[in-house]
Scaffold this active site. Structure first.
Site, short mmCIF file in Angstrom:
data_model
loop_
_atom_site.label_atom_id
_atom_site.label_comp_id
_atom_site.label_asym_id
_atom_site.label_seq_id
_atom_site.Cartn_x
_atom_site.Cartn_y
_atom_site.Cartn_z
N GLU A 22 -6.52 -7.60 -0.76
CA GLU A 22 -6.97 -7.55 0.63
C GLU A 22 -8.45 -7.17 0.67
O GLU A 22 -8.87 -6.25 -0.04
CB GLU A 22 -6.23 -6.48 1.43
CG GLU A 22 -4.80 -6.76 1.78
CD GLU A 22 -4.22 -5.62 2.62
OE1 GLU A 22 -4.98 -4.93 3.33
OE2 GLU A 22 -3.01 -5.41 2.54
N GLU A 48 0.82 -1.21 0.00
CA GLU A 48 0.00 0.00 0.00
C GLU A 48 0.86 1.26 0.00
O GLU A 48 0.78 2.10 0.92
CB GLU A 48 -0.96 0.00 1.17
CG GLU A 48 -2.04 -1.05 1.04
CD GLU A 48 -3.24 -0.80 1.94
OE1 GLU A 48 -3.12 -0.01 2.89
OE2 GLU A 48 -4.31 -1.39 1.67
#
Ligand code: GAL
Length: 655
Positions: free
Chosen positions: A300, A144
């Site tokens: 995710e 991320e």
């Protein structure tokens, strides 16, 4: 090829006895792929240059033995304490000059040569060691990027910014011109005088801020590319990095997608939000479009509740399954979760997991097992493609620019995009969400919601698209400034005036909704209005009250072989739907199936031999859909589908 199933696996949080249980539970749940090593830096390099890969070798061997693939992280997402202790200069600095401290994660300045050097050294070791490991399936670079640290204002970043500006503008004269620096006496004599846009007395220079946003994105991208190039030197396995959230302003997904072999996305819709699936749908269409329709990976999602909202709602029965299939329907070839085993300690111990604190005999884990079995039954849909007749244009530069202060009104780009997208989503129309530079000729209709920043090339291509027979829908405050935040002169929106057949003289942003007359029906406009002078366009809706009463609010203009629609206001949802339905009629764009119930999402993925229809009931009532084919999940022929609330069907359509 399967639809991959799994999650973030963080074995460093557990003892080897637990690892053994993991290796029994993962295959039993149908897990095929786990992201491993994301936060392992401090455990594999506990002291500078002293590596301890032994335990990680065991983890990788365990995975290989259990038949589970590794999405192997480069481990650089959270620098170990020793690094910032020895080199506090790697810590990021905020716009107000304060430093961010270690103690969480992602606490590094992206431009820091010290951070990059230590990260590169670790990645080199790692890539060398595991390039040929049988568990390795994908490289998962960083984690991320830009999630917490989006920009850094330190002196090292300042120097890197100046280097970047030299490359972009060449000379200081060109920069002064691009940044309109004669305004407020901001002329620079030398690049050395330029700083990051640190906290200033009032509004900063928008071109300066925009270039800094572009630079900051590039600086983070450099970190990714550095690690990617190292793993590529040792391995030919595909490389990805997981995008944070559906869309994230600091990170231009389109630019980053071009640097990956496959894109992956982290998605956390709020179970308490009844429209969360529509918001997720927008993000999924965007990420799929970012690599031209190539399947993507849901890297995710939360198995149940997250722990970072004010109130963290779990997923009600059926939602885990429904939302997982939604991602697959919209082009994902993997469904992974954060995380495999719920942490005992640390900041995320109340974040749900595939194996919760209560262990495998829990509702959560049983739902996970059922989902694993069901995804395995649908392997044949992997690598199939979604096709769309409609494209929405999205652009990071424009997003960054239009949300800057000192504009006619505060505008929210994601809300704007969603308002247009919803009208298509609710009409069961499949969309792509593409960059402003995308090839448009294959689309029947192109929607441009508030593309404030537009260079002349994009404007010319939109004009040509309509001239050639396309149907274009443009919303207010589009085509206003160039790539340097300078207004296109000659009447708004100058580069689109010809194709739209109108001129906007003034912006009249709305504090309160205003009445609209749309084909004799009373409707409402919100957010914005403007003084439009038509130059060939025909009013479709006019303002019904207020200072602009009687003046055009929505227009239609036939241009060349095509049609250009213009929305000078944001019609309320039902009116937006009505306007886009009219534009769709011009374009001949049909829903996926006729007569679909309102809350059923329908999407077709086109496979090599067969086409697959996904039906997802996001509503609370049973829905009936007239379709025939073969039930991929249950087996057997289908003649009409009855979908209970939150139910999913996957139908192989007749050839
Ligand atoms: C993501 C992150 C994961 C975990 C998760 C919790 O942003 O990549 O490491 O923190 O959120 O929802």
């Amino acid at each position: 090829m399967p639809i991959d199933f799994g999650g973030d696996y963080n074995p460093e949080q557990w003892s080897p006895e637990v690892w053994a249980e993991d290796m029994r539970l993962m295959p039993a749940a149908g897990v095929s792929l786990v992201s491993v090593g994301i936060f392992s830096w401090a455990s594999v390099e506990p002291r500078p240059g002293a590596y301890d890969f032994g335990w990680f070798d065991q983890v990788m061997d365990n995975l290989a033995g259990a038949g589970v693939g590794a999405s192997l992280a480069t481990m650089t997402a959270s620098p170990p304490p020793w690094l910032s202790h020895r080199h506090p200069e790697i810590l990021p600095v905020r716009a107000d000059g304060s430093r961010v401290w270690p103690g969480a994660r992602q606490h590094y300045c992206p431009s820091s040569p010290v951070y990059r050097e230590h990260a590169a050294r670790l990645v080199d070791r790692l890539a060398q060691r595991y390039a040929d490991h049988p568990a390795l399936r994908i490289w998962h670079v960083g984690n991320e990027y830009g999630c917490h640290t989006r920009q850094c204002f330190c002196d090292v970043s300042a120097e890197d910014f100046r280097r970047w500006l030299r490359t972009r503008h060449g000379t200081i004269e060109a920069l002064n011109e691009a940044w309109s620096t004669t305004f407020w006496s901001q002329r620079y004599a030398d690049f050395a005088e330029i700083l990051p846009p640190r906290q200033a007395p009032t509004f900063g220079n928008p071109a300066h801020h925009l270039d800094f946003a572009r630079f900051s994105d590039d600086a983070i991208l450099e970190c990714y590319k550095l690690e990617r190039d190292i793993v590529k030197a040792y391995s030919d396995k595909p490389v990805t990095t997981n995008f944070t959230g559906l869309v994230h302003k600091p990170i231009d997904s389109y630019k980053w997608a071009a640097e990956q072999d496959v894109v992956s996305l982290d998605s956390y819709p709020d179970p308490a939000d009844p429209r969360a699936h529509a918001e997720a749908a927008f993000g999924y269409d965007l990420i799929r479009s970012a690599r031209g329709g190539q399947p993507w990976l849901l890297m995710e999602a939360a198995p149940g509740a997250v722990n970072w909202r004010e109130h963290n709602a779990p997923k009600a029965p059926g939602v885990l399954r429904l939302w997982s299939w939604q991602a697959v329907a919209q082009g994902a070839d993997a469904v992974l979760f954060f995380q495999w085993r719920q942490a005992r300690g640390g900041a995320e111990k109340f974040h749900s997991a595939m194996v919760p604190h209560g262990g495998p005999e829990t509702r959560q884990h049983r739902d996970i097992q059922a989902l694993g079995r069901e995804l395995a039954a649908a392997a044949e849909v992997a690598d199939s493609r979604v096709r769309a007749d409609v494209a929405l244009l999205f652009d990071w530069d424009s997003w960054r620019a239009v949300e800057m202060p000192a504009h006619p009104a505060d505008l929210n780009v994601l809300e704007t995009q969603q308002a247009h997208y919803d009208a298509l989503f609710d009409a069961h129309v499949t969309c792509d969400v593409v960059p402003a530079t995308a090839e448009l000729s294959a689309y029947r209709m192109v929607v441009v919601p508030n593309l404030y920043l537009m260079d002349l090339d994009v404007a010319r291509r939109l004009t040509d698209y309509v001239a050639g027979g396309g149907v274009l829908v443009v919303s207010f405050f589009t085509g206003i400034v160039d790539e340097h935040e300078r207004v296109h002169l000659g009447g708004y929106p100058a580069p689109l005036r010809a194709v739209l057949g109108l001129r906007v003289d003034e912006f009249w942003p709305l504090a309160e909704p205003v009445g609209l007359d749309l084909a004799g029906v009373r409707r409402t406009g919100t957010v914005w209005s403007e003084w439009i002078e038509t130059e060939g366009a025909r009013p479709i809706a006019t303002y019904a009250d207020g200072e602009l009463a009687g003046r055009p609010a929505v227009t239609r203009h036939e241009y060349g072989e095509g049609v250009a629609w213009y929305l000078g206001t944001r019609p309320e949802p039902a009116a937006m739907r009505a306007v886009l339905d009219l534009a769709r009629a011009d374009a001949g764009v049909a829903p996926v199936l006729p007569d679909l119930p309102a809350d059923v999402q329908a999407i077709v993925r086109h496979g090599h031999g067969s086409d697959y229809l996904f039906l997802l009931n996001h509503g609370s009532a049973t829905a009936r859909i007239a379709v025939s084919g073969v039930d991929v999940l249950g087996g057997g022929p289908v003649d009409g589908v009855e979908l209970a609330a939150r139910d999913v069907a996957l139908v192989r359509l007749p050839a």
